[in-house]
Design an enzyme around this catalytic site. Structure first.
Site, PDB file in Angstrom:
ATOM      1  N   TYR A 140       0.814  -1.219   0.000  1.00  0.00           N
ATOM      2  CA  TYR A 140       0.000   0.000   0.000  1.00  0.00           C
ATOM      3  C   TYR A 140       0.845   1.265   0.000  1.00  0.00           C
ATOM      4  O   TYR A 140       0.391   2.327  -0.395  1.00  0.00           O
ATOM      5  CB  TYR A 140      -0.954   0.027   1.209  1.00  0.00           C
ATOM      6  CG  TYR A 140      -2.039  -1.031   1.163  1.00  0.00           C
ATOM      7  CD1 TYR A 140      -1.818  -2.244   0.523  1.00  0.00           C
ATOM      8  CD2 TYR A 140      -3.268  -0.831   1.751  1.00  0.00           C
ATOM      9  CE1 TYR A 140      -2.791  -3.221   0.475  1.00  0.00           C
ATOM     10  CE2 TYR A 140      -4.257  -1.808   1.703  1.00  0.00           C
ATOM     11  CZ  TYR A 140      -4.005  -2.999   1.063  1.00  0.00           C
ATOM     12  OH  TYR A 140      -4.972  -3.955   1.017  1.00  0.00           O
ATOM     13  N   LYS A 190       3.688 -15.730   2.033  1.00  0.00           N
ATOM     14  CA  LYS A 190       3.767 -16.456   0.755  1.00  0.00           C
ATOM     15  C   LYS A 190       5.258 -16.688   0.495  1.00  0.00           C
ATOM     16  O   LYS A 190       5.816 -16.269  -0.524  1.00  0.00           O
ATOM     17  CB  LYS A 190       3.094 -15.614  -0.350  1.00  0.00           C
ATOM     18  CG  LYS A 190       2.857 -16.327  -1.652  1.00  0.00           C
ATOM     19  CD  LYS A 190       1.756 -17.364  -1.592  1.00  0.00           C
ATOM     20  CE  LYS A 190       1.615 -18.044  -2.949  1.00  0.00           C
ATOM     21  NZ  LYS A 190       0.781 -19.265  -2.892  1.00  0.00           N
ATOM     22  N   ASP A 222      -2.765 -18.579   0.738  1.00  0.00           N
ATOM     23  CA  ASP A 222      -3.866 -19.270   0.053  1.00  0.00           C
ATOM     24  C   ASP A 222      -4.435 -20.372   0.951  1.00  0.00           C
ATOM     25  O   ASP A 222      -5.651 -20.532   1.088  1.00  0.00           O
ATOM     26  CB  ASP A 222      -3.419 -19.810  -1.318  1.00  0.00           C
ATOM     27  CG  ASP A 222      -2.023 -20.402  -1.314  1.00  0.00           C
ATOM     28  OD1 ASP A 222      -1.332 -20.328  -0.267  1.00  0.00           O
ATOM     29  OD2 ASP A 222      -1.595 -20.953  -2.345  1.00  0.00           O
ATOM     30  N   ASP A 246      -5.437  -7.465   5.261  1.00  0.00           N
ATOM     31  CA  ASP A 246      -6.673  -6.796   4.848  1.00  0.00           C
ATOM     32  C   ASP A 246      -7.709  -7.851   4.456  1.00  0.00           C
ATOM     33  O   ASP A 246      -8.858  -7.840   4.907  1.00  0.00           O
ATOM     34  CB  ASP A 246      -6.332  -5.892   3.647  1.00  0.00           C
ATOM     35  CG  ASP A 246      -7.468  -4.969   3.259  1.00  0.00           C
ATOM     36  OD1 ASP A 246      -8.511  -4.996   3.930  1.00  0.00           O
ATOM     37  OD2 ASP A 246      -7.315  -4.237   2.270  1.00  0.00           O
ATOM     38  N   ASP A 250     -11.102  -9.405   6.932  1.00  0.00           N
ATOM     39  CA  ASP A 250     -12.496  -9.382   6.478  1.00  0.00           C
ATOM     40  C   ASP A 250     -13.090 -10.787   6.455  1.00  0.00           C
ATOM     41  O   ASP A 250     -14.235 -11.006   6.847  1.00  0.00           O
ATOM     42  CB  ASP A 250     -12.611  -8.778   5.068  1.00  0.00           C
ATOM     43  CG  ASP A 250     -12.837  -7.272   5.131  1.00  0.00           C
ATOM     44  OD1 ASP A 250     -12.617  -6.690   6.198  1.00  0.00           O
ATOM     45  OD2 ASP A 250     -13.229  -6.688   4.103  1.00  0.00           O
TER      46      ASP A 250
END
Ligand code: NAD
Length: 360
Positions: A140, A190, A222, A246, A250
């Site tokens: 970001y 990852k 994943d 993020d 959620d």
């Protein structure tokens, strides 16, 4: 005495924040805490009076406070303003001003709402997860960033970058949280593909040496997404970099219910900021129908993390649970056979339950 800066904001922000303050006052009374509340404008309402979404006076109030309780900002009235004075810039500027690098989002299922989940009862019952998301680094903010035009046409660039100090500090927050909970930390990365993740995994493991009582495991992002819906009870604390966090926060939050139930904390080296994860909900503002529980639970997190008043925080969580057990619901979480109440009444019921203690 502790001073709390209260920034109600726009839309339903003032309605739900008022109930959170009401419950904090009731809790302070029961646990003999001395709390002083100082209100200041932020967001669209602040722009209307001061020409900026984060007035200097608001920043000054926050700097002198022990913690910040924030509602929500934004609304259609301000959507056409230039980006730099939009209400949402107020909260982004606040996060930056206090270097709030750790975002904590609990996802805990209230037993009374088990059947409201989209997952089966046996999968979801007892879920209690805390996602710790790195908030100020990664994709970001990494440079270079932007859309450029070269010989092959346009190209968009984002940079995923993490430094050792950034990883060390967020890992420490996560281990400390795990130490206070069920002593299990899952770090998500990852590392099979990304260099930043390889460094992340190595440094999280190193930081873990100082927390021998916490069991650490690592999952690729994943797989973490799959396991969160397959066996959410296997998780206690989850830590991840900004983008993965993020998405995971959620996903974890939605395991357990409505957006109106979910609190969050953003922590840095000084003052912490506590807010519901929902926005200003202009569609229901001013109707006394908003669910204040996310704001009230944000107040509980404030007590736990900034004021180190864990017992008082637990009393608020228990009061919310008991009020839901008795069948009271705001419209967003209504189920057959429950009693619908408004924002104020829900706040009153929870404040009364705090005052009465667990015998109520
Ligand atoms: P939202 O979270 O405000 O609303 C989404 C939906 O959830 C709406 O239908 C709303 O009625 C419902 N909802 C939200 N909170 C609720 C509550 N406590 N009780 C019952 N129902 C609730 O998201 P949005 O509609 O995408 O955004 C509205 C405004 O809020 C926009 O201006 C947006 O920029 C802003 N926003 C602010 C923040 C923040 O202040 N941190 C976060 C997200 C969105």
């Amino acid at each position: 005495m502790a001073t709390i800066a209260v920034l109600p904001g726009d839309g339903i922000g003032p309605e739900v924040t008022r109930e959170a303050v009401k419950v904090l006052r009731a809790t302070a009374g029961r646990f003999h805490l001395t709390l002083a509340f100082q209100e200041a404008p932020l967001g669209g309402g602040a722009y209307d009076v001061a020409g900026t979404p984060l007035p200097d006076q608001t920043l000054a109030v926050c700097r002198q406070a022990d913690a910040i309780l924030f509602g929500a900002v934004g609304g259609p009235r301000w959507d056409t303003l230039p980006r730099k004075v939009r209400p949402e810039q107020g909260i982004l500027a606040l996060r930056k001003a206090f270097d709030l690098y750790a975002n904590l989002r609990p996802a805990k299922l209230f037993p009374a709402l088990t059947d409201a989940s989209t997952l089966k009862r046996e999968v979801i019952e007892g879920v209690d997860i805390l996602v710790v998301r790195e908030l100020t680094g990664g994709l970001y903010f990494g440079q270079p960033k932007g859309i450029q035009t070269g010989p092959e046409g346009e190209r968009g660039v984002d940079t995923l970058i993490y430094t050792r100090p950034e990883i060390e500090r967020i890992a420490k927050v996560a281990f400390e949280a795990a130490e206070r909970r069920r002593k299990h930390l899952t770090s998500v990365d990852k590392a099979n593909v990304l260099a930043s993740s390889e460094l992340w995994r190595r440094i999280v493991t190193e930081v873990g040496m100082a927390f021998p009582g916490v069991r650490l495991d690592h999952l690729y992002v994943d797989n973490a997404c799959m396991q969160l819906v397959r066996q959410p009870k296997a998780f206690d604390v989850v830590v991840a970099e900004n983008t993965f966090g993020d998405i995971l926060s959620d996903e974890a939050a939605m395991l357990t219910g409505s957006i109106g139930l979910l609190p969050s904390a953003s922590l840095g080296n000084g003052v912490g900021l506590y807010e519901p994860i929902h926005g200003s909900a202009p569609d229901i503002a001013g109707q006394d129908t908003a669910n204040p529980i996310a704001a009230i639970l944000s107040g509980a997190m404030l007590l736990e993390y900034s004021l180190k008043a864990g017992t008082a925080a637990a009393a608020i969580e228990s009061a919310v649970s008991r009020v839901l057990d008795k069948g009271y619901r705001t419209p967003d979480i209504q189920q057959p056979g429950t009693q619908i109440v408004g924002t104020r009444r829900m706040g009153d019921l929870i404040a009364e339950a705090v005052r009465a203690g667990s015998g109520s």
